[in-house]
Write a protein that holds these residues in place. Structure first.
Motif, PDB file in Angstrom:
ATOM      1  N   VAL A  16       0.849  -1.209  -0.063  1.00  0.00           N
ATOM      2  CA  VAL A  16       0.067  -0.177  -0.017  1.00  0.00           C
ATOM      3  C   VAL A  16       0.722   1.468  -0.033  1.00  0.00           C
ATOM      4  O   VAL A  16       0.709   2.245  -0.693  1.00  0.00           O
ATOM      5  N   ASP A  17       1.760   1.390   0.722  1.00  0.00           N
ATOM      6  CA  ASP A  17       2.881   2.614   0.882  1.00  0.00           C
ATOM      7  C   ASP A  17       3.634   2.445  -0.498  1.00  0.00           C
ATOM      8  O   ASP A  17       3.678   3.542  -0.813  1.00  0.00           O
ATOM      9  N   ASN A  46      -5.379  -8.670  -4.649  1.00  0.00           N
ATOM     10  CA  ASN A  46      -6.769  -8.929  -4.544  1.00  0.00           C
ATOM     11  C   ASN A  46      -7.736  -8.473  -3.411  1.00  0.00           C
ATOM     12  O   ASN A  46      -8.447  -7.652  -3.235  1.00  0.00           O
ATOM     13  N   TYR A  47      -6.718  -8.696  -2.315  1.00  0.00           N
ATOM     14  CA  TYR A  47      -7.334  -8.301  -1.027  1.00  0.00           C
ATOM     15  C   TYR A  47      -7.297  -7.041  -0.834  1.00  0.00           C
ATOM     16  O   TYR A  47      -8.187  -6.347  -0.442  1.00  0.00           O
ATOM     17  N   LEU A  48      -6.140  -6.378  -1.176  1.00  0.00           N
ATOM     18  CA  LEU A  48      -6.228  -5.103  -1.037  1.00  0.00           C
ATOM     19  C   LEU A  48      -7.131  -4.113  -1.882  1.00  0.00           C
ATOM     20  O   LEU A  48      -7.629  -3.122  -1.590  1.00  0.00           O
ATOM     21  N   GLU A  49      -7.450  -4.541  -2.991  1.00  0.00           N
ATOM     22  CA  GLU A  49      -8.503  -4.019  -3.979  1.00  0.00           C
ATOM     23  C   GLU A  49      -9.765  -4.191  -3.489  1.00  0.00           C
ATOM     24  O   GLU A  49     -10.657  -3.110  -3.391  1.00  0.00           O
ATOM     25  N   GLN A  50     -10.209  -5.225  -2.756  1.00  0.00           N
ATOM     26  CA  GLN A  50     -11.649  -5.518  -1.996  1.00  0.00           C
ATOM     27  C   GLN A  50     -11.544  -4.398  -1.013  1.00  0.00           C
ATOM     28  O   GLN A  50     -12.689  -4.328  -0.606  1.00  0.00           O
ATOM     29  N   GLN A  51     -10.506  -4.239  -0.227  1.00  0.00           N
ATOM     30  CA  GLN A  51     -10.487  -3.510   0.967  1.00  0.00           C
ATOM     31  C   GLN A  51     -10.433  -1.754   0.525  1.00  0.00           C
ATOM     32  O   GLN A  51     -10.493  -0.856   1.332  1.00  0.00           O
ATOM     33  N   GLY A  52     -10.432  -1.704  -0.981  1.00  0.00           N
ATOM     34  CA  GLY A  52     -10.437  -0.370  -1.242  1.00  0.00           C
ATOM     35  C   GLY A  52      -9.233   0.415  -1.198  1.00  0.00           C
ATOM     36  O   GLY A  52      -9.277   1.628  -1.602  1.00  0.00           O
ATOM     37  N   TYR A  53      -7.977  -0.185  -1.074  1.00  0.00           N
ATOM     38  CA  TYR A  53      -6.710   0.458  -0.871  1.00  0.00           C
ATOM     39  C   TYR A  53      -5.887   0.498  -2.308  1.00  0.00           C
ATOM     40  O   TYR A  53      -5.276   1.757  -2.594  1.00  0.00           O
ATOM     41  N   VAL A  54      -6.112  -0.265  -3.310  1.00  0.00           N
ATOM     42  CA  VAL A  54      -5.786  -0.146  -4.337  1.00  0.00           C
ATOM     43  C   VAL A  54      -6.777  -0.410  -5.571  1.00  0.00           C
ATOM     44  O   VAL A  54      -7.858  -0.892  -5.176  1.00  0.00           O
ATOM     45  N   VAL A  55      -6.456  -0.021  -6.765  1.00  0.00           N
ATOM     46  CA  VAL A  55      -7.112  -0.282  -8.067  1.00  0.00           C
ATOM     47  C   VAL A  55      -6.263  -1.102  -9.019  1.00  0.00           C
ATOM     48  O   VAL A  55      -5.269  -0.648  -9.247  1.00  0.00           O
ATOM     49  N   ARG A  56      -6.766  -2.172  -9.458  1.00  0.00           N
ATOM     50  CA  ARG A  56      -5.942  -3.020 -10.102  1.00  0.00           C
ATOM     51  C   ARG A  56      -6.265  -2.927 -11.818  1.00  0.00           C
ATOM     52  O   ARG A  56      -7.314  -2.745 -12.101  1.00  0.00           O
ATOM     53  N   LEU A 110      -6.254  12.559   7.127  1.00  0.00           N
ATOM     54  CA  LEU A 110      -5.192  12.274   7.605  1.00  0.00           C
ATOM     55  C   LEU A 110      -5.094  11.500   8.932  1.00  0.00           C
ATOM     56  O   LEU A 110      -4.274  10.551   8.964  1.00  0.00           O
ATOM     57  N   VAL A 111      -6.012  11.465   9.634  1.00  0.00           N
ATOM     58  CA  VAL A 111      -6.016  10.655  10.928  1.00  0.00           C
ATOM     59  C   VAL A 111      -6.078   9.179  10.462  1.00  0.00           C
ATOM     60  O   VAL A 111      -5.621   8.274  10.984  1.00  0.00           O
ATOM     61  N   HIS A 112      -7.089   9.079   9.480  1.00  0.00           N
ATOM     62  CA  HIS A 112      -7.264   7.827   8.827  1.00  0.00           C
ATOM     63  C   HIS A 112      -5.908   7.308   8.236  1.00  0.00           C
ATOM     64  O   HIS A 112      -5.809   5.998   8.524  1.00  0.00           O
ATOM     65  N   ARG A 113      -5.154   7.827   7.659  1.00  0.00           N
ATOM     66  CA  ARG A 113      -3.800   7.363   7.246  1.00  0.00           C
ATOM     67  C   ARG A 113      -2.828   6.786   8.392  1.00  0.00           C
ATOM     68  O   ARG A 113      -2.042   6.334   8.251  1.00  0.00           O
ATOM     69  N   LEU A 114      -3.109   7.434   9.462  1.00  0.00           N
ATOM     70  CA  LEU A 114      -2.492   6.926  10.562  1.00  0.00           C
ATOM     71  C   LEU A 114      -2.563   5.505  10.967  1.00  0.00           C
ATOM     72  O   LEU A 114      -1.962   4.720  11.682  1.00  0.00           O
ATOM     73  N   LEU A 115      -4.144   4.840  10.783  1.00  0.00           N
ATOM     74  CA  LEU A 115      -4.422   3.700  11.259  1.00  0.00           C
ATOM     75  C   LEU A 115      -3.303   2.690  10.929  1.00  0.00           C
ATOM     76  O   LEU A 115      -2.851   2.023  11.850  1.00  0.00           O
ATOM     77  N   PRO A 116      -2.984   2.372   9.670  1.00  0.00           N
ATOM     78  CA  PRO A 116      -2.150   1.520   9.279  1.00  0.00           C
ATOM     79  C   PRO A 116      -1.007   1.289   9.887  1.00  0.00           C
ATOM     80  O   PRO A 116       0.085   0.315  10.125  1.00  0.00           O
TER      81      PRO A 116
END
Length: 270
Positions: A16-17, A46-56, A110-116
């Motif tokens: 993701v990073d 596939n997992y990261l796309e399902q979670q909305g973090y990347v677009v394949r 911004l705070v959302h980006r802190l979570l991972p």
């Protein structure tokens, strides 16, 4: 992804990073970088796309552009800083967070980006009011999670109202981290949202320490709803592109630059 210390979790966080910092990441390159098969990488994507973090796309993936502006900032006079810099601003809160802490995290991109980035902090107890952040926390972290409760509004990103404030106060909080949209001429930090401003004011009063994060900041900004005085904060973190008047306001309220690294400024109580 329940085991926060697992190798797959760390790899997915790094993917993701990498996607956030580049135009796209390629399956073959990721396979070579992490020393795993292309099948494993495709499963990760596939997992990261399902979670909305990347677009394949074919053979590669890019960071989901919808995350770059998850909470729009009105009337910003300066260009919004790039996503990697926003992640650095969020990550600056990490050295305030110790293992086992009880945290209140406000809503916002911004705070959302802190979570991972909290994956290396065991034993945390989180209190959240943004339901989208609850979903992220459950995916990336293995920790205690409390939701404030409260009312949902189409105009607000999280739960608000007296019930939310009561839910916040029902748990001890060592540190609250909130995102703000500006500082007014009286030295009060502002939230874009009225309900969130009242909840964040309650959080600052309830917690042992409070820090705020900001993406862009002008002195005397006219938009937003007051949360608290700057002097009630323990720290204020913002990217470096701020006008001189902001320095004057913060200094007037006993905050001084304590750290400057990677384009990020951190002000602390003098």
């Amino acid at each position: 992804m329940q085991d926060h210390g697992s190798s797959p979790l760390k790899r997915r966080l790094q993917i993701v990073d990498l996607a956030r910092k580049s135009d796209a990441v390629k399956v073959e390159a990721l396979s070579a970088l992490f020393g795993v098969s292309t099948v494993t990488i495709r499963n990760d994507l596939n997992y990261l796309e399902q979670q909305g973090y990347v677009v394949r796309t074919f053979g590669r993936a890019r960071y989901n552009p919808a995350l770059l502006n998850a909470v729009p900032q009105p009337q910003e006079s300066r260009a919004t800083p790039a996503a990697p810099l926003l992640s650095l601003v969020a990550g600056a809160a990490l050295h305030w967070i110790a293992d086992g802490m009880a945290l209140f995290l406000g809503g916002g991109a911004l705070v959302h980006r802190l979570l991972p980035q909290l994956v290396g902090k065991p034993g945390l107890a989180l209190t959240l009011h943004d339901l989208s952040m609850v979903a992220t926390a459950r995916q990336f972290l293995s920790c205690e999670i409390h939701v404030t409760g409260g009312a949902h509004s189409d105009d607000e990103p999280g739960l608000i109202g007296p019930a939310a404030e009561l839910g916040l106060r029902s748990h001890p909080v060592d540190l609250c981290v909130i995102e703000v949209s500006g500082i007014d001429a009286r030295g009060r930090i502002l939230s874009q949202f009225a309900g969130a401003a009242r909840l964040y004011a309650a959080a600052v009063g309830h917690c042992s320490k409070a820090i705020s994060l900001a993406r862009g900041l002008d002195a005397g900004a006219g938009f937003g709803h007051p949360v608290c005085g700057v002097g009630e904060l323990d720290a204020f973190v913002v990217h470096h592109d701020i006008e001189a008047g902001v320095f004057d306001l913060l200094a007037e309220h006993q905050l001084r630059v304590d750290r400057k690294a990677g384009g990020v400024l951190e002000f602390r109580k003098a």
